[in-house]
Design a protein around this motif. Structure first.
Motif, PDB file in Angstrom:
ATOM      1  N   GLY A 124      43.366  35.646  49.838  1.00 36.55           N
ATOM      2  CA  GLY A 124      42.543  36.440  48.929  1.00 36.55           C
ATOM      3  C   GLY A 124      42.725  36.071  47.473  1.00 36.55           C
ATOM      4  N   LEU A 125      43.565  35.062  47.197  1.00 38.82           N
ATOM      5  CA  LEU A 125      43.799  34.636  45.824  1.00 38.82           C
ATOM      6  C   LEU A 125      42.606  33.853  45.288  1.00 38.82           C
ATOM      7  CD1 LEU A 125      47.428  33.312  46.346  1.00 38.82           C
ATOM      8  CD2 LEU A 125      46.824  35.347  45.019  1.00 38.82           C
ATOM      9  N   GLU A 126      42.425  33.914  43.977  1.00 35.19           N
ATOM     10  CA  GLU A 126      41.462  33.018  43.336  1.00 35.19           C
ATOM     11  C   GLU A 126      42.078  31.624  43.299  1.00 35.19           C
ATOM     12  OE1 GLU A 126      39.581  32.207  38.921  1.00 35.19           O
ATOM     13  OE2 GLU A 126      40.080  34.280  39.456  1.00 35.19           O
ATOM     14  N   ILE A 127      41.393  30.655  43.875  1.00 34.12           N
ATOM     15  CA  ILE A 127      41.935  29.302  43.998  1.00 34.12           C
ATOM     16  C   ILE A 127      41.401  28.420  42.876  1.00 34.12           C
ATOM     17  CG2 ILE A 127      42.284  27.351  45.546  1.00 34.12           C
ATOM     18  CD1 ILE A 127      43.337  30.098  46.551  1.00 34.12           C
ATOM     19  N   MET A 128      42.332  27.774  42.155  1.00 33.61           N
ATOM     20  CA  MET A 128      41.948  26.903  41.049  1.00 33.61           C
ATOM     21  C   MET A 128      42.455  25.483  41.315  1.00 33.61           C
ATOM     22  SD  MET A 128      42.282  29.421  37.717  1.00 33.61           S
ATOM     23  CE  MET A 128      44.059  29.654  37.778  1.00 33.61           C
ATOM     24  N   PRO A 160      53.645  24.743  49.636  1.00 35.49           N
ATOM     25  CA  PRO A 160      52.646  25.660  50.199  1.00 35.49           C
ATOM     26  C   PRO A 160      53.214  27.004  50.628  1.00 35.49           C
ATOM     27  CG  PRO A 160      52.417  23.473  51.159  1.00 35.49           C
ATOM     28  CD  PRO A 160      53.695  23.468  50.383  1.00 35.49           C
ATOM     29  N   SER A 161      54.535  27.062  50.837  1.00 34.90           N
ATOM     30  CA  SER A 161      55.143  28.321  51.273  1.00 34.90           C
ATOM     31  C   SER A 161      55.276  29.334  50.137  1.00 34.90           C
ATOM     32  CB  SER A 161      56.528  28.059  51.871  1.00 34.90           C
ATOM     33  OG  SER A 161      57.408  27.533  50.895  1.00 34.90           O
ATOM     34  N   GLN A 162      55.070  28.887  48.908  1.00 36.13           N
ATOM     35  CA  GLN A 162      55.232  29.784  47.760  1.00 36.13           C
ATOM     36  C   GLN A 162      53.925  30.530  47.485  1.00 36.13           C
ATOM     37  OE1 GLN A 162      56.954  27.771  44.362  1.00 36.13           O
ATOM     38  NE2 GLN A 162      58.402  26.669  45.632  1.00 36.13           N
ATOM     39  N   LEU A 163      53.576  31.423  48.378  1.00 37.33           N
ATOM     40  CA  LEU A 163      52.364  32.224  48.249  1.00 37.33           C
ATOM     41  C   LEU A 163      52.716  33.698  48.162  1.00 37.33           C
ATOM     42  CD1 LEU A 163      49.796  30.731  50.803  1.00 37.33           C
ATOM     43  CD2 LEU A 163      49.798  30.485  48.329  1.00 37.33           C
ATOM     44  N   SER A 164      51.993  34.410  47.329  1.00 34.60           N
ATOM     45  CA  SER A 164      52.101  35.863  47.263  1.00 34.60           C
ATOM     46  C   SER A 164      50.699  36.423  47.085  1.00 34.60           C
ATOM     47  CB  SER A 164      52.987  36.305  46.097  1.00 34.60           C
ATOM     48  OG  SER A 164      52.950  37.721  45.957  1.00 34.60           O
ATOM     49  N   ARG A 165      50.272  37.251  47.996  1.00 36.65           N
ATOM     50  CA  ARG A 165      48.933  37.832  47.919  1.00 36.65           C
ATOM     51  C   ARG A 165      48.814  38.825  46.770  1.00 36.65           C
ATOM     52  NH1 ARG A 165      49.005  42.949  50.020  1.00 36.65           N
ATOM     53  NH2 ARG A 165      50.855  43.533  51.214  1.00 36.65           N
TER      54      ARG A 165
END
Length: 250
Positions: free
Chosen positions: A122-126, A83-88
């Motif tokens: 704000g990412l599109e979640i799939m 879960p820490s691998q996020l980039s807006r």
């Protein structure tokens, strides 16, 4: 929470077009090597860029995504190992649930923790039903997940798992033999899954050449993911792209 990226994948599936996703691990590229890779990828007509890895031990994720975005208008999709691998800065996120395993943390536990941050990104979640398939060798993903992979020759187990994922609301099914796999997901398994589910099917792991990419598409993969092979030899991108884009199913 689905948007333009998912709609484009579903539209491609509906018309029988195949997509080539290049997997880029932020730990394994430098600005110079990524710039060279992007030049080859864009010239070859790569359709999607997946960014992530099982570990991602550097702080290069944001910079990697931004550099890719500067070179392409194609979707940049996070393929996170945690879960820490996020980039807006990315366009979308494969929100993975490891439906082939029985580790509750990877089925739902980590999602509960990450949900507020993912929502704010704000990412599109799939939502993606992630199935780890035995590729003939221990892989990082099987070690990190602490989950036994689906046996290579058990297409019926993969099918039932994929069907359950789809009926639970997953919008994508991802069959992954894992980075470093000695063999890719079998055509029989891909055919069994793709013949029964209506959502797009992603296949990756162990695809080292154009022949394997072509076989996956012919068996029913909607998106073929290649990463490790191209890290070792970027010159094969065009050959693999041609093999994938040459397959259409009416």
């Amino acid at each position: 929470m689905q948007g333009l990226v998912y709609e484009s994948l579903q539209e491609k599936k509906n018309r029988g077009a195949k997509a080539f996703a290049l997997l880029i691990d932020p730990d394994k590229v430098t600005p110079a090597s990524l710039d060279e890779l992007m030049g080859l990828a864009e010239a070859a007509g790569v359709d999607l860029y997946f960014v992530g890895g099982s570990l991602v031990v550097t702080d290069n994720l944001d910079n990697c995504v931004l550099q890719i975005k500067a070179r392409t208008r194609k979707p940049v999709i996070l393929f996170p190992g945690s879960p820490s691998q996020l980039s807006r800065h990315a366009d979308a996120l494969l929100y993975l649930s490891l439906i082939s395993g029985r580790n509750p943390e990877l089925l739902i536990g980590q999602h509960v923790i990450s949900a507020p941050f993912v929502k704010k990104s704000g990412l599109e979640i799939m939502p993606t039903g992630y199935c780890v398939i035995d590729g003939g060798a221990p892989t990082t993903v099987s070690y990190i997940s602490n989950a036994a992979p689906i046996p290579h020759d058990k297409a019926d187990i993969a099918l039932c798992t994929a069907l359950a994922g789809e009926m639970l609301g997953m919008k994508l099914i991802y069959l992954d033999a894992g980075s470093g796999a000695r063999r890719p997901v079998s055509s029989d398994m891909i055919r069994a899954v793709s013949g029964q589910v209506e959502v797009p099917v992603i296949v990756g792991g162990g695809i080292r050449d154009a022949e394997a990419a072509h076989a996956a598409c012919r068996a029913g993969a909607d998106v073929v993911v290649v990463g490790n092979a191209i890290e070792k030899d970027p010159s094969i991108i065009q050959e693999i792209a041609n093999a994938i884009h040459g397959v259409t199913v009416a």
